[in-house]
Design a protein around this motif. Sequence first.
Motif, PDB file in Angstrom:
ATOM      1  N   ARG A 236       0.834  -1.204   0.000  1.00 24.90           N
ATOM      2  CA  ARG A 236       0.000   0.000   0.000  1.00 24.90           C
ATOM      3  C   ARG A 236       0.869   1.255   0.000  1.00 24.90           C
ATOM      4  O   ARG A 236       0.575   2.230  -0.704  1.00 24.90           O
ATOM      5  CB  ARG A 236      -0.936  -0.008   1.224  1.00 24.90           C
ATOM      6  N   ALA A 239       2.324   1.584  -3.469  1.00 26.38           N
ATOM      7  CA  ALA A 239       1.327   2.056  -4.433  1.00 26.38           C
ATOM      8  C   ALA A 239       1.123   3.562  -4.320  1.00 26.38           C
ATOM      9  O   ALA A 239       1.010   4.280  -5.332  1.00 26.38           O
ATOM     10  CB  ALA A 239       0.009   1.321  -4.228  1.00 26.38           C
ATOM     11  N   GLN A 240       1.107   4.033  -3.084  1.00 30.68           N
ATOM     12  CA  GLN A 240       0.946   5.485  -2.903  1.00 30.68           C
ATOM     13  C   GLN A 240       2.150   6.241  -3.452  1.00 30.68           C
ATOM     14  O   GLN A 240       2.011   7.295  -4.087  1.00 30.68           O
ATOM     15  CB  GLN A 240       0.749   5.811  -1.427  1.00 30.68           C
ATOM     16  N   LEU A 242       4.130   5.293  -5.910  1.00 27.79           N
ATOM     17  CA  LEU A 242       4.073   5.250  -7.379  1.00 27.79           C
ATOM     18  C   LEU A 242       3.029   6.227  -7.925  1.00 27.79           C
ATOM     19  O   LEU A 242       3.238   6.867  -8.967  1.00 27.79           O
ATOM     20  CB  LEU A 242       3.762   3.823  -7.838  1.00 27.79           C
ATOM     21  N   ASN A 243       1.909   6.336  -7.225  1.00 22.74           N
ATOM     22  CA  ASN A 243       0.869   7.277  -7.660  1.00 22.74           C
ATOM     23  C   ASN A 243       1.378   8.714  -7.598  1.00 22.74           C
ATOM     24  O   ASN A 243       1.142   9.509  -8.515  1.00 22.74           O
ATOM     25  CB  ASN A 243      -0.369   7.111  -6.786  1.00 22.74           C
ATOM     26  N   THR A 244       2.075   9.054  -6.516  1.00 19.16           N
ATOM     27  CA  THR A 244       2.622  10.412  -6.387  1.00 19.16           C
ATOM     28  C   THR A 244       3.686  10.669  -7.442  1.00 19.16           C
ATOM     29  O   THR A 244       3.756  11.769  -8.020  1.00 19.16           O
ATOM     30  CB  THR A 244       3.213  10.612  -4.978  1.00 19.16           C
ATOM     31  N   SER A 246       3.775   9.408 -10.386  1.00 13.54           N
ATOM     32  CA  SER A 246       3.105   9.599 -11.683  1.00 13.54           C
ATOM     33  C   SER A 246       2.557  11.012 -11.838  1.00 13.54           C
ATOM     34  O   SER A 246       2.433  11.523 -12.959  1.00 13.54           O
ATOM     35  CB  SER A 246       1.979   8.581 -11.840  1.00 13.54           C
ATOM     36  N   LEU A 247       2.246  11.651 -10.693  1.00 12.99           N
ATOM     37  CA  LEU A 247       1.764  13.028 -10.764  1.00 12.99           C
ATOM     38  C   LEU A 247       2.820  13.969 -11.335  1.00 12.99           C
ATOM     39  O   LEU A 247       2.488  14.979 -11.966  1.00 12.99           O
ATOM     40  CB  LEU A 247       1.343  13.513  -9.374  1.00 12.99           C
ATOM     41  N   ARG A 447      -2.289  11.407   2.030  1.00 14.39           N
ATOM     42  CA  ARG A 447      -3.044  11.723   0.821  1.00 14.39           C
ATOM     43  C   ARG A 447      -3.856  13.006   0.988  1.00 14.39           C
ATOM     44  O   ARG A 447      -3.869  13.874   0.115  1.00 14.39           O
ATOM     45  CB  ARG A 447      -3.971  10.562   0.481  1.00 14.39           C
TER      46      ARG A 447
END
Length: 479
Positions: A236, A239-240, A242-244, A246-247, A447
């Motif tokens: 988890r 994943a967070q 990687l999401n950041t 990608s921003l 988040r």
Amino acid sequence: MKTLNKHKFLLIAATGLMLTFTACKLPDVVQKTENREVPAAYNDMQQDTASIARLKWKEYFKDPYLDTLIGTALKNNQELNITLQEIEMTKNEIRARKGEYLPFIGLRAGAGADKVGRYTNIGAMEATTDIKPGKEMPEPVQDYMVGAYATWEIDIWNKLHNAKKAAVSRYLSSVEGRNFMVTNLIAEIANSYYELLALDNQLAIVNKNIDIQNNAFEIIKLQKQGARVTELAVKRFQAQLLNTQSLQFAIQQKITETESKINFLIGRFPQPVKRSTDSFESLTPNAVYAGLPSQLLENRPDVKQAELDLMAAKLDVKVAKAKFYPSLGISAGIGYRAFKPDYLIRPESLLYSLAGDLAAPLINRNAIKAEYKNANARQVQAIYNYERTILNAYIEVANQLAKIDNMKKAFDLKAQQVDALNQSVDISNDLFRYARADYMEVLMTQRDALESKFDLIEAKMQQMNAMVNIYRALGGGWN
């Protein structure tokens, strides 16, 4: 003398008869007067004549990088330069309309030969005519001519002068259209510039959060090795992160597109846009003085443009109406004409003419009636457009004034939210470190903190946009 008086009487009688037939039974048209009334103030604000619209754009925008971009755009923007050429065309239209009520004067010269049949009336006369005693008419007959001619329509109903005045109004309207374009161009560049600064700050926030989340990810992996958390927590956190990450690329793409937009507006190929590196959150919008709504009639170029278009439309109605009345034309010519070049300069070869004509439409005036009705319809249309432009200008100002106040309140509350969430991130990390909070609380808090920082930057950008748009809405920037 009696003959001259008789001719005068006939001319006056003919003129009176034409006026009788042409002046009556004009087509019925819709009559409408424009409404110039505006409310006394904006949004129940206290009345004040001070207005930021009177400030030059260099006085209103203090950022040197932004000023450089605006100055470059005013020179190189292709759409603005296209408009300047359209202004030149409307200026030439004035010259064309002015030339119509001035006399047309020209020179004419020609040469030719003519052979007619012997057994015709002209041929028979030429065969029995002597130029001089014992010297017959030459055959074929040559013809040489040189002279000047003039035509002039007397503008007795001001038809041509009104057409010229309408052209002047349209020229001035095109100038106001260019001013309105300048106002919008400045606003568009300024808004794009502040959007670019906002994206820079969002990218900096993302990079900072990536560092924080990297550290948290390393900690969670160590805790997993110590059996304090499961693999689920590690995934988890990963994943967070990687999401950041990608921003980053989404924001960088927006930066590229915004820079390209600015480069297009200033008329150059894509390249990095120089800009301020100061904290975007610390920017303070300029103080706003809206003035009186009635000042929009003077400050807004689009309102003045609509007013000038209306003036031109009213003049077009007068021009169309004048076509029902008689027109008076004068034509004249003087020169020399002979069948031999040597005779051209002799007094006997002199010829001249002077004529006047009075013409008026009597039967089948459908085309003139249609043009008159169309001109009146365009006038009514111009009235509605003028009123709509005033209404739109007032609403734009009222909306931006409300936005300035609301965005300031929203930014203050967002700033408090960011402070609270920053503290909650530290608290959640400490609680998680001592097993008093689970990893989901840490993830959710991080988040929320990131989203609140983005929202804070967005609120600041809306504040700056409102500062730019109120300047545009009040009519600032073109002077």
